[in-house]
Design an enzyme around this catalytic site. Structure first.
Site, short mmCIF file in Angstrom:
data_model
loop_
_atom_site.label_atom_id
_atom_site.label_comp_id
_atom_site.label_asym_id
_atom_site.label_seq_id
_atom_site.Cartn_x
_atom_site.Cartn_y
_atom_site.Cartn_z
N ASP A 493 0.85 -1.08 -0.03
CA ASP A 493 -0.14 0.25 0.02
C ASP A 493 0.67 1.34 0.13
O ASP A 493 0.12 2.19 -0.42
CB ASP A 493 -0.70 0.19 1.36
CG ASP A 493 -2.11 -0.65 1.43
OD1 ASP A 493 -2.57 -0.85 0.11
OD2 ASP A 493 -2.60 -0.97 2.07
C1 GLC Z 1 -1.94 -3.99 5.37
C2 GLC Z 1 -2.98 -3.79 4.41
C3 GLC Z 1 -3.17 -4.72 3.14
C4 GLC Z 1 -1.57 -4.50 2.49
C5 GLC Z 1 -0.44 -4.65 3.46
C6 GLC Z 1 0.99 -4.27 2.78
O1 GLC Z 1 -1.88 -5.23 5.95
O2 GLC Z 1 -4.26 -4.14 5.15
O3 GLC Z 1 -4.06 -4.67 2.30
O4 GLC Z 1 -1.43 -5.54 1.46
O5 GLC Z 1 -0.65 -3.72 4.55
O6 GLC Z 1 0.94 -2.79 2.58
#
Ligand code: GLC
Length: 802
Positions: A493
């Site tokens: 993210d």
């Molecule tokens: C958090 C989010 C997930 C994402 C991960 C890595 O766990 O909920 O959707 O893939 O972070 O950034």
């Protein structure tokens, strides 16, 4: 074992010291009704949605010592004052002779001893019901009779959990309480914001005569709230004020005189916190659960549910902590993530619009298919409702309203509004569901896309069409290298590059999804689709290998200007774990590159606490890279150990046949192994956390964000399907383990399509991978896919490795 121990016999973790490094929790009930109960009895409870229909006011940021949402007070006379204490330790913090918090499957049981009073409280939500029960047993273990009063208390929040914190004018002017006495003097204390008076009413009730009650926090604490939860001054009076709150901070406190309890004698009290349309409608159920026998029955039913849930896969390996995780805690955590997505924990607070994550829940589904495939299907169906016509998906949605949004991308107006990976995960979830169940009719089920047509009608297509469009979205939205565009972000993210950037992760995830589509097309006999997917697969594979090999590993992104991220040419973020595991999982990496890339992971990213997501960490905020640079080096996505990505490396190692390394990676993640150095780790040893600080951070080894993480589902899949190699396929159950070479073998019992397989794997040559022979019910079979039409019987599967 400083704060507690595992009791596998009872399927519990027993906390023996309430002063755990951070709050340790358990989940009760489900999203339909339930929430979190912490190790000192604090409770965050909601119905249907923690953001829009929250019941108790649990503020996770408050110190462990403070009252949060719910507690129980007991009192007895000492001279002319009452000695008031909580058998939960918090919030009165009295010295205890015994404290145990049994973190069980769907229940928490706090057992304590203070001042000669032993209390045992079991907190749970009966299966499918909408009430939180506290089954309280109080025993006089002193040598003299005692007169004991019990005062259970809850504090309410406005159902709009965010409004509770953003509007202290509107909220308190609307909150009201009302008492409903019945013939037996068993008062039901109801609470509601004015607008929900006739539609949505919280209530708190018990099964004994309520002598008096309080519904206003100020009156309960007294002295214009200079009284405290640790010492509520109203509890020094004989009775509470029986005040029905007209506004303000609403609580429910029910005072019971339990009478004289003789030495050795036990007395019982049951409370229930629920929500209903009207008290009148709820009366039959309230009466039902006032009966001790019914409460015990509900507990037995819940225990039977867990027996059946867990019994679908039980294993016995030479590694005791793996057995404990795979037989109990890991599938339980999968159940939790399936229920709650990333919505409400002590870290993700369930306020505002986060809701259910599309990618998160798509992955969570894969963790529970063995145990509850039908609920998996329901969740897949719900997710498909927020997929868009173009094949991409809305990032998250609210489960009550089914209103979806574009996640964090909304905060940055100039960035793309889709996440490049979301829609691809659902393909993996659906094919996993089909392999588990053979429910091919599901592919023909008609489900609307998220947007409505011009005429306001839903645009409905079959599930198979949803899958095809998901693939097409990715294969059509490519950048300068012909690789999938990153959109706002991919699985990571926090890397938010300019529009035009490309994601190697998505290229590989798409490759994996294409493999699934090819296998499905083949199974369905659709040669045209098979050829189409195979050609997309080859094209993507070529592109990845042409432009993304960096010498010793694969790069992770191309920025909008074509420069790589995750390359040795970068001063920070030189190598990313997902950049290496996924080309192996997708089958894109040729054997030599696969080996070299995974060796680079071991060399550059592995630590005794797990594999870092990338290294070195970015050392200053850089808006052109995005969220990742908001973290100091070693934290979360910026060089931290992001557990979710670890099992992908485990899976990649098993694909290469390296069972020793795969197991080393698996084992170093096991939270149970952290029990002995828990002051460094801090989180619950019975659940995987999302992240652990990496070795660039001075607090290397510190875990956070326990429970709601894709780590649960993927570690479970990696262990059961890739290490133990018990793999559901269209053709049947395939057995293809990749284990530590020193193991002599292992056993497993797996229920699959209505037959039970008792699997016995022997490893006389001490290999990691490879099958010499498979016998089913004593007869040799040609390959290692066992296909038995569900005959409801048990079958012996004997596998010799070599
Ligand atoms: C958090 C989010 C997930 C994402 C991960 C890595 O766990 O909920 O959707 O893939 O972070 O950034």
């Amino acid at each position: 074992m400083k704060y507690g121990y595992f009791d596998d016999q009872k399927r519990e973790y027993v906390i023996t010291d309430p002063k755990t490094p951070v709050k340790w929790i358990n989940y009760v009930g489900s999203l339909a009704f339930g929430g979190i109960v912490d190790h000192t009895g604090g409770a965050l409870i909601c119905r249907g949605d923690p953001a829009l229909n929250r019941i108790t006011k649990y503020i996770p940021q408050l110190p462990s010592s403070g009252f949060k949402g719910e507690t129980l007070y007991l009192r007895f006379k000492q001279g002319d004052r009452y000695r008031v204490f909580s058998p939960y330790f918090v919030p009165t913090l009295d010295p205890y002779d015994l404290y145990e918090c049994h973190v069980g499957l769907g229940y928490t049981r706090i057992v304590s001893k203070f001042y000669g009073i032993r209390t045992e409280v079991t907190v749970f939500v009966p299966l499918g019901d909408s009430r939180l029960i506290s089954d309280i047993q109080i025993t006089n273990v002193s040598d003299h009779p005692m007169h004991i009063d019990a005062i259970p208390v809850v504090e309410y929040t406005h159902p709009d959990a965010l409004k509770q914190f953003t509007n202290a004018d509107w909220v308190p002017q609307t909150m009201q309480s009302k008492a409903y006495p019945d013939e037996a003097g068993m008062i039901i204390l109801a609470q509601y914001p004015f607008m929900y008076k006739e539609t949505r009413v919280n209530y708190f009730a018990s099964n004994r005569r309520v002598s008096s009650f309080e519904s206003d926090r100020r009156r309960f604490l007294r002295d214009n709230e200079c009284g405290t939860w640790a010492n509520p001054l109203s509890l020094q009076e004989e009775e509470l004020s029986n005040y029905e709150a007209l506004r303000g901070d609403n609580i429910a406190a029910l005072l019971h005189h339990l009478g004289t309890i003789r030495p050795g004698e036990t007395t019982k009290l049951i409370t229930q916190l629920g929500q209903t349309e009207s008290i009148e409608n709820a009366l039959p159920a309230i009466t039902h659960y006032r009966d001790t026998e019914q409460v015990e029955q509900a507990l037995r039913e819940m225990s039977a549910f867990w027996d059946s849930y867990l019994s679908r896969l039980q294993i016995e390996t030479p590694d005791a902590s793996m057995n404990s995780m795979l037989n109990i805690h890991n599938p339980r955590q999968c159940h939790t993530t399936k229920n709650w997505s990333r919505y409400v924990s002590l870290y993700q607070l369930g306020l505002g619009a986060r809701g259910i994550g599309f990618r998160d829940s798509s992955q969570d589904v894969m963790g529970i298919l063995v145990h509850m495939s039908q609920q998996g299907k329901e969740l897949i169906r719900q997710l498909l409702h927020v997929q868009k016509r173009d094949g991409s998906a809305m990032h998250q949605f609210n489960p009550l309203t089914m209103i979806a949004n574009e996640g964090d991308s909304r905060d940055l107006p100039d960035t793309p509004k889709y996440y490049a990976d979301d829609h691809l995960w659902i393909i993996l979830a659906i094919t996993a569901y089909l392999k588990e169940t053979e429910d091919f009719a599901f592919l023909k089920e008609v489900i609307p896309y998220y947007e409505k047509g011009k005429d306001g009608h839903p645009i409905e297509f079959q599930v198979l069409d949803h899958m095809q469009r998901a693939i097409e979205f990715t294969t059509h939205n490519v950048g300068a290298h012909g690789l999938p565009l990153l959109g706002f972000a991919d699985w990571n993210d926090t890397v938010n590059l300019r529009a035009g950037a490309e994601s190697l992760f998505v290229a590989n995830l798409c490759g994996t999804a294409l493999l699934e589509m090819m296998e499905l097309a083949q199974h369905l006999g659709d040669t045209e689709a098979l050829a189409r997917y195979a050609s997309s697969y080859e094209t993507m594979k070529q592109r990845v290998n042409q432009c993304a090999w960096d010498g010793e590993w694969y790069v992770r992104y191309f920025d909008a200007d074509g420069s790589p991220l995750g390359s040795r040419s970068n001063p920070q973020g030189q190598i990313y774990a997902n950049g290496q595991s996924w080309p192996v999982i997708s089958g894109f990496a040729p054997a030599d590159r696969a080996r070299t890339a995974l060796e680079s992971v071991y060399r550059r990213l592995n630590t005794p606490n797990g594999i870092k997501l990338s290294t070195p960490g970015y050392n200053a905020f850089d808006p052109a890279k995005g969220g990742i640079t908001t973290y100091p080096p070693g934290v979360k996505e910026n060089g931290g150990i992001f557990l979710h990505a670890n099992p992908w490396v485990v899976i990649a190692e098993t694909i290469l046949g390296n069972g020793d390394r795969a197991f080393e990676y698996y084992k170093q993640l096991n939270p149970a192994a952290k029990n002995d150095r828990i002051d460094e780790f801090e989180c619950e040893p019975y659940a995987y956390p999302q992240n652990i600080l990496g070795d660039e951070h001075p607090q290397f080894g510190l875990a956070r964000n326990s429970w709601l993480t894709g780590t649960a589902s993927w570690t479970y899949q990696a262990a059961t399907q890739h290490i133990l190699g018990i793999i559901p396929t269209y053709a049947g159950l395939r057995i293809n383990p990749c284990i530590p070479s020193k193991w002599d073998g292992f056993k497993a019992t797996r229920v699959f399509r209505n037959a039970t397989y008792r699997i016995e794997v022997r490893n006389p040559d001490h290999v990691c991978k490879g099958i010499k022979s498979v016998k089913v019910d004593g007869k040799a079979i040609g390959d290692n896919a066992v296909a038995i039409v569900g005959d409801g019987k048990a079958h012996l599967v004997e596998v010799i490795m070599g």
